[in-house]
Design a protein around this motif. Sequence first.
Motif, PDB file in Angstrom:
ATOM      1  N   LEU A 174       0.847  -1.188   0.000  1.00  0.00           N
ATOM      2  CA  LEU A 174       0.000   0.000   0.000  1.00  0.00           C
ATOM      3  C   LEU A 174       0.885   1.242   0.000  1.00  0.00           C
ATOM      4  O   LEU A 174       1.608   1.500   0.962  1.00  0.00           O
ATOM      5  CB  LEU A 174      -0.925   0.003   1.223  1.00  0.00           C
ATOM      6  CG  LEU A 174      -1.775  -1.259   1.431  1.00  0.00           C
ATOM      7  CD1 LEU A 174      -2.667  -1.101   2.648  1.00  0.00           C
ATOM      8  CD2 LEU A 174      -2.586  -1.592   0.186  1.00  0.00           C
ATOM      9  N   HIS A 175       0.831   2.003  -1.078  1.00  0.00           N
ATOM     10  CA  HIS A 175       1.673   3.193  -1.234  1.00  0.00           C
ATOM     11  C   HIS A 175       0.899   4.418  -0.738  1.00  0.00           C
ATOM     12  O   HIS A 175       0.240   5.110  -1.501  1.00  0.00           O
ATOM     13  CB  HIS A 175       2.083   3.351  -2.696  1.00  0.00           C
ATOM     14  CG  HIS A 175       2.991   2.258  -3.177  1.00  0.00           C
ATOM     15  ND1 HIS A 175       4.336   2.449  -3.409  1.00  0.00           N
ATOM     16  CD2 HIS A 175       2.749   0.945  -3.437  1.00  0.00           C
ATOM     17  CE1 HIS A 175       4.882   1.315  -3.805  1.00  0.00           C
ATOM     18  NE2 HIS A 175       3.933   0.384  -3.827  1.00  0.00           N
ATOM     19  N   MET A 176       1.004   4.668   0.552  1.00  0.00           N
ATOM     20  CA  MET A 176       0.154   5.672   1.191  1.00  0.00           C
ATOM     21  C   MET A 176       0.875   6.986   1.487  1.00  0.00           C
ATOM     22  O   MET A 176       0.245   7.976   1.828  1.00  0.00           O
ATOM     23  CB  MET A 176      -0.437   5.088   2.473  1.00  0.00           C
ATOM     24  CG  MET A 176      -1.242   3.815   2.229  1.00  0.00           C
ATOM     25  SD  MET A 176      -2.017   3.173   3.711  1.00  0.00           S
ATOM     26  CE  MET A 176      -3.184   4.484   4.038  1.00  0.00           C
ATOM     27  N   ASN A 177       2.185   6.964   1.438  1.00  0.00           N
ATOM     28  CA  ASN A 177       3.011   8.153   1.685  1.00  0.00           C
ATOM     29  C   ASN A 177       3.008   8.580   3.152  1.00  0.00           C
ATOM     30  O   ASN A 177       4.057   8.688   3.773  1.00  0.00           O
ATOM     31  CB  ASN A 177       2.593   9.332   0.794  1.00  0.00           C
ATOM     32  CG  ASN A 177       3.606  10.456   0.811  1.00  0.00           C
ATOM     33  OD1 ASN A 177       4.794  10.218   1.026  1.00  0.00           O
ATOM     34  ND2 ASN A 177       3.151  11.672   0.587  1.00  0.00           N
ATOM     35  N   LYS A 178       1.831   8.813   3.718  1.00  0.00           N
ATOM     36  CA  LYS A 178       1.734   9.180   5.136  1.00  0.00           C
ATOM     37  C   LYS A 178       0.591   8.412   5.782  1.00  0.00           C
ATOM     38  O   LYS A 178      -0.508   8.360   5.250  1.00  0.00           O
ATOM     39  CB  LYS A 178       1.488  10.682   5.292  1.00  0.00           C
ATOM     40  CG  LYS A 178       2.671  11.550   4.895  1.00  0.00           C
ATOM     41  CD  LYS A 178       2.351  13.024   5.126  1.00  0.00           C
ATOM     42  CE  LYS A 178       3.539  13.900   4.726  1.00  0.00           C
ATOM     43  NZ  LYS A 178       3.235  15.348   4.922  1.00  0.00           N
ATOM     44  N   ILE A 179       0.873   7.827   6.933  1.00  0.00           N
ATOM     45  CA  ILE A 179      -0.154   7.140   7.718  1.00  0.00           C
ATOM     46  C   ILE A 179      -0.350   7.951   9.001  1.00  0.00           C
ATOM     47  O   ILE A 179       0.443   7.853   9.938  1.00  0.00           O
ATOM     48  CB  ILE A 179       0.246   5.686   8.039  1.00  0.00           C
ATOM     49  CG1 ILE A 179       0.473   4.905   6.737  1.00  0.00           C
ATOM     50  CG2 ILE A 179      -0.817   5.005   8.897  1.00  0.00           C
ATOM     51  CD1 ILE A 179       1.020   3.503   6.940  1.00  0.00           C
ATOM     52  N   LYS A 180      -1.399   8.752   9.029  1.00  0.00           N
ATOM     53  CA  LYS A 180      -1.584   9.679  10.146  1.00  0.00           C
ATOM     54  C   LYS A 180      -2.128   8.991  11.394  1.00  0.00           C
ATOM     55  O   LYS A 180      -1.873   9.432  12.508  1.00  0.00           O
ATOM     56  CB  LYS A 180      -2.509  10.827   9.720  1.00  0.00           C
ATOM     57  CG  LYS A 180      -1.898  11.708   8.636  1.00  0.00           C
ATOM     58  CD  LYS A 180      -2.821  12.847   8.244  1.00  0.00           C
ATOM     59  CE  LYS A 180      -2.173  13.733   7.174  1.00  0.00           C
ATOM     60  NZ  LYS A 180      -3.058  14.840   6.741  1.00  0.00           N
ATOM     61  N   ASN A 181      -2.873   7.917  11.210  1.00  0.00           N
ATOM     62  CA  ASN A 181      -3.418   7.190  12.357  1.00  0.00           C
ATOM     63  C   ASN A 181      -3.225   5.693  12.158  1.00  0.00           C
ATOM     64  O   ASN A 181      -4.124   4.998  11.674  1.00  0.00           O
ATOM     65  CB  ASN A 181      -4.901   7.522  12.545  1.00  0.00           C
ATOM     66  CG  ASN A 181      -5.407   7.116  13.922  1.00  0.00           C
ATOM     67  OD1 ASN A 181      -5.023   6.065  14.437  1.00  0.00           O
ATOM     68  ND2 ASN A 181      -6.260   7.938  14.513  1.00  0.00           N
ATOM     69  N   PRO A 182      -2.052   5.183  12.517  1.00  0.00           N
ATOM     70  CA  PRO A 182      -1.749   3.757  12.292  1.00  0.00           C
ATOM     71  C   PRO A 182      -2.723   2.817  12.996  1.00  0.00           C
ATOM     72  O   PRO A 182      -3.064   1.770  12.452  1.00  0.00           O
ATOM     73  CB  PRO A 182      -0.325   3.603  12.862  1.00  0.00           C
ATOM     74  CG  PRO A 182       0.252   4.979  12.858  1.00  0.00           C
ATOM     75  CD  PRO A 182      -0.897   5.905  13.103  1.00  0.00           C
ATOM     76  N   GLU A 183      -3.172   3.187  14.189  1.00  0.00           N
ATOM     77  CA  GLU A 183      -4.084   2.321  14.944  1.00  0.00           C
ATOM     78  C   GLU A 183      -5.396   2.124  14.203  1.00  0.00           C
ATOM     79  O   GLU A 183      -5.898   1.002  14.089  1.00  0.00           O
ATOM     80  CB  GLU A 183      -4.342   2.894  16.346  1.00  0.00           C
ATOM     81  CG  GLU A 183      -3.142   2.865  17.279  1.00  0.00           C
ATOM     82  CD  GLU A 183      -2.199   4.046  17.077  1.00  0.00           C
ATOM     83  OE1 GLU A 183      -2.503   4.918  16.225  1.00  0.00           O
ATOM     84  OE2 GLU A 183      -1.165   4.083  17.765  1.00  0.00           O
ATOM     85  N   ASN A 184      -5.951   3.221  13.692  1.00  0.00           N
ATOM     86  CA  ASN A 184      -7.211   3.123  12.948  1.00  0.00           C
ATOM     87  C   ASN A 184      -7.051   2.301  11.669  1.00  0.00           C
ATOM     88  O   ASN A 184      -7.917   1.492  11.322  1.00  0.00           O
ATOM     89  CB  ASN A 184      -7.731   4.521  12.588  1.00  0.00           C
ATOM     90  CG  ASN A 184      -8.417   5.201  13.756  1.00  0.00           C
ATOM     91  OD1 ASN A 184      -8.514   4.638  14.848  1.00  0.00           O
ATOM     92  ND2 ASN A 184      -8.888   6.425  13.549  1.00  0.00           N
ATOM     93  N   LEU A 185      -5.935   2.517  10.977  1.00  0.00           N
ATOM     94  CA  LEU A 185      -5.690   1.778   9.745  1.00  0.00           C
ATOM     95  C   LEU A 185      -5.546   0.290  10.025  1.00  0.00           C
ATOM     96  O   LEU A 185      -6.121  -0.545   9.310  1.00  0.00           O
ATOM     97  CB  LEU A 185      -4.436   2.308   9.045  1.00  0.00           C
ATOM     98  CG  LEU A 185      -4.037   1.584   7.752  1.00  0.00           C
ATOM     99  CD1 LEU A 185      -5.161   1.645   6.721  1.00  0.00           C
ATOM    100  CD2 LEU A 185      -2.741   2.161   7.187  1.00  0.00           C
ATOM    101  N   ALA A 186      -4.798  -0.061  11.056  1.00  0.00           N
ATOM    102  CA  ALA A 186      -4.611  -1.476  11.405  1.00  0.00           C
ATOM    103  C   ALA A 186      -5.948  -2.133  11.715  1.00  0.00           C
ATOM    104  O   ALA A 186      -6.215  -3.268  11.294  1.00  0.00           O
ATOM    105  CB  ALA A 186      -3.667  -1.599  12.600  1.00  0.00           C
ATOM    106  N   GLU A 187      -6.803  -1.417  12.423  1.00  0.00           N
ATOM    107  CA  GLU A 187      -8.126  -1.955  12.771  1.00  0.00           C
ATOM    108  C   GLU A 187      -8.964  -2.188  11.523  1.00  0.00           C
ATOM    109  O   GLU A 187      -9.638  -3.212  11.393  1.00  0.00           O
ATOM    110  CB  GLU A 187      -8.834  -0.974  13.713  1.00  0.00           C
ATOM    111  CG  GLU A 187     -10.117  -1.513  14.305  1.00  0.00           C
ATOM    112  CD  GLU A 187     -10.738  -0.568  15.320  1.00  0.00           C
ATOM    113  OE1 GLU A 187     -11.942  -0.740  15.605  1.00  0.00           O
ATOM    114  OE2 GLU A 187     -10.039   0.332  15.817  1.00  0.00           O
TER     115      GLU A 187
END
Length: 225
Positions: A174-187
């Motif tokens: 996943l080429h996202m460049n910036k992950i501002k909220n890793p916890e939400n994304l992981a969920e």
Amino acid sequence: MLKKQLAGEKAVEFIEDGMVIGLGSGSTVFYTIQKIGELVKKGLRIQGVPTSQETTLLAQSLHIPLVSMDEVDEIDLTIDGADEVDRNLQGIKGGGGALLYEKIVACTSRKIIWVVDESKMVELLGGFPLPIEVVPFGYKQVVRKMEEEGCHPVLRISNGSPFQTDGGHYIVDLHMNKIKNPENLAEKLQKVTGIVENGLFLNCADQVIIGGQDEVKIETRGKNK
């Protein structure tokens, strides 16, 4: 000495005789495993739990005693690499494709140390593409879902065919460049049918050993150093 080598060899100082050691994967841990091999030759007694076939072959070549994940109840210490680590010691792993096995080993470990060179330290995760391990059956449905979520998925290819993990799965980066909220994304990723595991390793590493130009720095989770 290489920055990776400085970090990789420093981690060996945390190993004690009689431990069960999780042996991670990657170019920095390579130096850790080589050093462990030297110490085993000198009489260090440990058992290693490898996280990949590549690590298994390296450890065997160095005569490091190995046991399988199913032969242990607990791992005393796991030493592994990381592709990115932020200031809170949250990380992205899976650049080598071993994220599922690495996470299984991590979840069974009393202590986890990551070894990296200073280039892996970032303010915000996401510059390194986030790997997700997916079931081959219907993988395009997962890719389509990730496209809808704006995650810019790319199926990992090796020698003209989809890259396959040791577990027989595919990797989608996943080429996202910036992950501002890793916890939400992981969920969110954990809820997507077809995704076996994701490369966000959150609240995982107890310490990160960072190899610099001439020195090694150790960061501890929950402490400012």
